[in-house]
Design a protein around this motif. Structure first.
Motif, PDB file in Angstrom:
ATOM      1  N   LYS A   1       0.738  -1.143   0.108  1.00 32.74           N
ATOM      2  CA  LYS A   1      -0.040  -0.031  -0.077  1.00 32.74           C
ATOM      3  C   LYS A   1       0.985   1.349  -0.144  1.00 32.74           C
TER       4      LYS A   1
ATOM      5  N   GLU B   1       0.907   4.075  -2.825  1.00 34.29           N
ATOM      6  CA  GLU B   1       0.523   5.661  -2.697  1.00 34.29           C
ATOM      7  C   GLU B   1       1.874   6.455  -2.950  1.00 34.29           C
TER       8      GLU B   1
ATOM      9  N   LYS C   1       1.615   9.359  -5.896  1.00 34.22           N
ATOM     10  CA  LYS C   1       1.993  10.878  -5.427  1.00 34.22           C
ATOM     11  C   LYS C   1       3.055  11.300  -6.662  1.00 34.22           C
TER      12      LYS C   1
END
Length: 81
Positions: free
Chosen positions: A71, A75, A79
């Motif tokens: 995860k 992420e 970004k």
């Protein structure tokens, strides 16, 4: 799905044959003379505690850590894009 199987007769015949063969294959792997547990697990033995409690807990903890790491990586990729 019925329409798909009617159109593809070879696939439907293959699937039907596999459905009928699976019970025979699993029964052929049955081995006689192997002791099977017949009662509740005795947790007073250390080996049973390790096999039935410790190893599953370690696997669960490693899975949760691995999942959290994935995860974080996803992420970070989102970004950066």
């Amino acid at each position: 799905m019925n329409k798909f199987l009617r159109v593809n007769k070879k696939i439907s015949a293959f699937l039907l044959s596999m459905i009928f063969l699976i019970p025979g294959i699993s029964f052929a792997q049955y081995q006689e003379g192997i002791p099977k547990p017949s009662g509740p697990i005795d947790f007073s033995e250390t080996s049973n505690q390790i096999i039935f409690i410790a190893i599953p807990l370690v696997i669960l903890i490693l899975y949760l850590i691995f999942r959290r790491r994935i995860k974080k990586i996803r992420e970070e990729r989102r970004k950066n894009k």
